[in-house]
Design a protein around this motif. Sequence first.
Motif, PDB file in Angstrom:
ATOM      1  N   CYS B  73      62.803  22.861  47.926  1.00 31.17           N
ATOM      2  CA  CYS B  73      63.920  22.298  48.444  1.00 31.17           C
ATOM      3  C   CYS B  73      63.902  23.105  49.834  1.00 31.17           C
ATOM      4  O   CYS B  73      64.436  22.581  50.854  1.00 31.17           O
ATOM      5  CB  CYS B  73      65.147  21.538  47.854  1.00 31.17           C
ATOM      6  SG  CYS B  73      65.603  20.960  46.532  1.00 31.17           S
ATOM      7  N   LEU B  76      67.197  24.236  52.029  1.00 29.24           N
ATOM      8  CA  LEU B  76      68.145  23.476  51.779  1.00 29.24           C
ATOM      9  C   LEU B  76      69.568  23.457  51.478  1.00 29.24           C
ATOM     10  O   LEU B  76      69.139  24.002  50.140  1.00 29.24           O
ATOM     11  CB  LEU B  76      67.454  22.101  52.492  1.00 29.24           C
ATOM     12  CG  LEU B  76      66.792  21.350  52.848  1.00 29.24           C
ATOM     13  CD1 LEU B  76      66.221  20.076  53.276  1.00 29.24           C
ATOM     14  CD2 LEU B  76      67.379  21.607  53.923  1.00 29.24           C
ATOM     15  N   LEU B  84      70.017  23.932  47.231  1.00 31.87           N
ATOM     16  CA  LEU B  84      69.314  23.207  46.569  1.00 31.87           C
ATOM     17  C   LEU B  84      67.946  22.843  45.552  1.00 31.87           C
ATOM     18  O   LEU B  84      67.117  24.077  46.466  1.00 31.87           O
ATOM     19  CB  LEU B  84      68.493  21.497  47.470  1.00 31.87           C
ATOM     20  CG  LEU B  84      70.022  20.488  47.697  1.00 31.87           C
ATOM     21  CD1 LEU B  84      69.548  19.734  49.248  1.00 31.87           C
ATOM     22  CD2 LEU B  84      70.734  20.063  47.501  1.00 31.87           C
ATOM     23  N   CYS B  87      63.459  19.464  44.225  1.00 33.21           N
ATOM     24  CA  CYS B  87      63.735  18.280  45.341  1.00 33.21           C
ATOM     25  C   CYS B  87      62.505  17.117  45.220  1.00 33.21           C
ATOM     26  O   CYS B  87      61.114  17.669  44.715  1.00 33.21           O
ATOM     27  CB  CYS B  87      63.234  18.291  46.794  1.00 33.21           C
ATOM     28  SG  CYS B  87      64.805  19.005  47.613  1.00 33.21           S
ATOM     29  N   VAL B  91      59.900  19.844  50.037  1.00 34.14           N
ATOM     30  CA  VAL B  91      60.543  20.518  51.417  1.00 34.14           C
ATOM     31  C   VAL B  91      60.235  21.092  52.011  1.00 34.14           C
ATOM     32  O   VAL B  91      59.658  20.922  53.370  1.00 34.14           O
ATOM     33  CB  VAL B  91      61.799  20.046  51.056  1.00 34.14           C
ATOM     34  CG1 VAL B  91      62.609  20.170  52.216  1.00 34.14           C
ATOM     35  CG2 VAL B  91      62.611  18.782  50.710  1.00 34.14           C
ATOM     36  N   ILE B 106      69.634  16.245  58.864  1.00 35.89           N
ATOM     37  CA  ILE B 106      69.738  17.678  58.494  1.00 35.89           C
ATOM     38  C   ILE B 106      71.217  18.547  58.592  1.00 35.89           C
ATOM     39  O   ILE B 106      71.870  18.806  57.810  1.00 35.89           O
ATOM     40  CB  ILE B 106      68.742  18.360  57.797  1.00 35.89           C
ATOM     41  CG1 ILE B 106      67.463  17.532  57.458  1.00 35.89           C
ATOM     42  CG2 ILE B 106      69.027  19.226  57.197  1.00 35.89           C
ATOM     43  CD1 ILE B 106      65.786  18.255  57.131  1.00 35.89           C
ATOM     44  N   SER B 110      74.213  16.563  56.692  1.00 39.43           N
ATOM     45  CA  SER B 110      74.595  16.921  55.544  1.00 39.43           C
ATOM     46  C   SER B 110      76.016  17.851  54.673  1.00 39.43           C
ATOM     47  O   SER B 110      75.842  17.207  53.128  1.00 39.43           O
ATOM     48  CB  SER B 110      73.646  18.961  55.287  1.00 39.43           C
ATOM     49  OG  SER B 110      74.540  19.366  56.090  1.00 39.43           O
ATOM     50  N   ASP B 202      64.076  11.816  50.233  1.00 40.32           N
ATOM     51  CA  ASP B 202      64.483  12.301  48.947  1.00 40.32           C
ATOM     52  C   ASP B 202      65.581  11.379  48.246  1.00 40.32           C
ATOM     53  O   ASP B 202      66.066  12.088  49.271  1.00 40.32           O
ATOM     54  CB  ASP B 202      63.500  13.951  48.944  1.00 40.32           C
ATOM     55  CG  ASP B 202      64.284  14.396  48.398  1.00 40.32           C
ATOM     56  OD1 ASP B 202      64.320  14.006  46.979  1.00 40.32           O
ATOM     57  OD2 ASP B 202      64.612  15.929  48.187  1.00 40.32           O
ATOM     58  N   GLN B 204      67.211  13.830  46.920  1.00 38.34           N
ATOM     59  CA  GLN B 204      68.209  15.151  46.736  1.00 38.34           C
ATOM     60  C   GLN B 204      68.335  16.038  48.175  1.00 38.34           C
ATOM     61  O   GLN B 204      69.739  16.318  47.949  1.00 38.34           O
ATOM     62  CB  GLN B 204      67.097  16.331  46.271  1.00 38.34           C
ATOM     63  CG  GLN B 204      66.504  15.218  44.177  1.00 38.34           C
ATOM     64  CD  GLN B 204      67.133  15.712  43.348  1.00 38.34           C
ATOM     65  OE1 GLN B 204      68.378  16.672  43.364  1.00 38.34           O
ATOM     66  NE2 GLN B 204      68.258  14.425  43.271  1.00 38.34           N
ATOM     67  N   SER B 205      67.311  16.024  49.276  1.00 39.30           N
ATOM     68  CA  SER B 205      67.467  16.281  49.749  1.00 39.30           C
ATOM     69  C   SER B 205      68.160  15.619  51.323  1.00 39.30           C
ATOM     70  O   SER B 205      68.689  15.921  51.980  1.00 39.30           O
ATOM     71  CB  SER B 205      66.054  17.030  50.761  1.00 39.30           C
ATOM     72  OG  SER B 205      65.194  16.257  50.781  1.00 39.30           O
TER      73      SER B 205
END
Lengths: 130, 284
Positions: B73, B76, B84, B87, B91, B106, B110, B202, B204-205
């Motif tokens: 990730c 991040l 995280l 991902c 990333v 971001i 976030s 994504d 996740q991110s």
Amino acid sequence: MKILFCSLGLFAGVSLLMTEPIQAHHSIPAFWDEAKSIEISGTVKQMKIVNPHSELRVEVTTADGSKETWVGVAGLATQMIKAGWTNDTLKAGTAIKVEGAPPKKIGAKGILVRKITLPDGRVLTSGKID
Amino acid sequence: MRKKTHLILAVFVSCMVLCSGGNVAAQRPESTTIVENGLSSSIPDFSGNWRVINPGPDEEIKATADTDRGFSCGGLKGPNGGPLMRCQIPVDKLMPYLHPRALAWIQFASTSDEALSPRYDCAAASLPTVFGDPYITSFTRNSDKVIIHYEQSNWNREVWMDGRKHPPATELFYHGHSIGWYEGDELVIDSANFTFDPDGMDDQSHLPTSVRKHMVERYKKTGPDRMTLTITLEDSLFLRRPFTWDHKYKRAAANDQPVGIWECDVETSHSELEVMAPDKYEGR
């Protein structure tokens, strides 16, 4: 008696299958404090095998006698179904002890479910959740 | 005079490119096999169930989910400050491709982006997020399309193989519009006409994509039970230039079948959010 054996069989099957980790779909460290472990005791309010993550609601009686509801986050429903879980695996009113990780969100009444212990000592593990 | 003609031509071509909306569709080669009546036995066959092999120490996958692994990730952090860990897109490698607009996204979004993720409203995982999800992907084909079934959200994606083009830009879809063809031993899928999606790269991110998103997938068998998917993603709103990465897949075991149901409950999803993530209005 037949019902008892069926229930025991179901629990045995689930317990056996639960040795394979059941996993959720998040970066755990982002939301849960894995370094810590908490334990709650109460009765099952509702077990929902749903996507993306299954949910176990537990009614807990506090020291002053009041009731509060905790939200347990369990594994991917798809995998839990394949492992034998149903919404009836844990019936409402069942006394349980739940062990897991606390949320990083301060004050939240949540738990990342790792292990569920029934009154007779049998254990259902929700497994590793990621 | 010739110079003037060239200038007019150049302006005309520039206008055509600009008016296309920036989504430059992959060019279907002249040698493309377009199957109109029945199936040619020479076209590659990806039929069956597949599971992604996410990056890790080996290429083994379990019969169940393989969520231990995933792409980096890139450092991040999640909304509560924790890292995280996994991902669906690399990333770390993507970072140099991100437009400053994406970096700003971001930085400023976030805190609340977990609560704003469409997945908690039971939206199916975005393309390309679903490519790395720990669920079964199944391919079937017929004379005019390839149908890709994703166990995640239990939905069918239609990839039109009959030579049609993408619809006009006025028609947008959450998962875009997909057309495909075969190039040698590869299945090529070109997707466009996406809506804006806060999880478009994504989930996740929580990297977004815009209506300028354009994606090309290339599926290639690397063995009887192995397949590689190479994805090229472009979106001039959030990326400086197209980004390419790979996923590897392994044929799922015979007893590893899609469960066939996906019961997502918005109320339950939101209660999960309440105990683990900041409110959707926090951090503003």
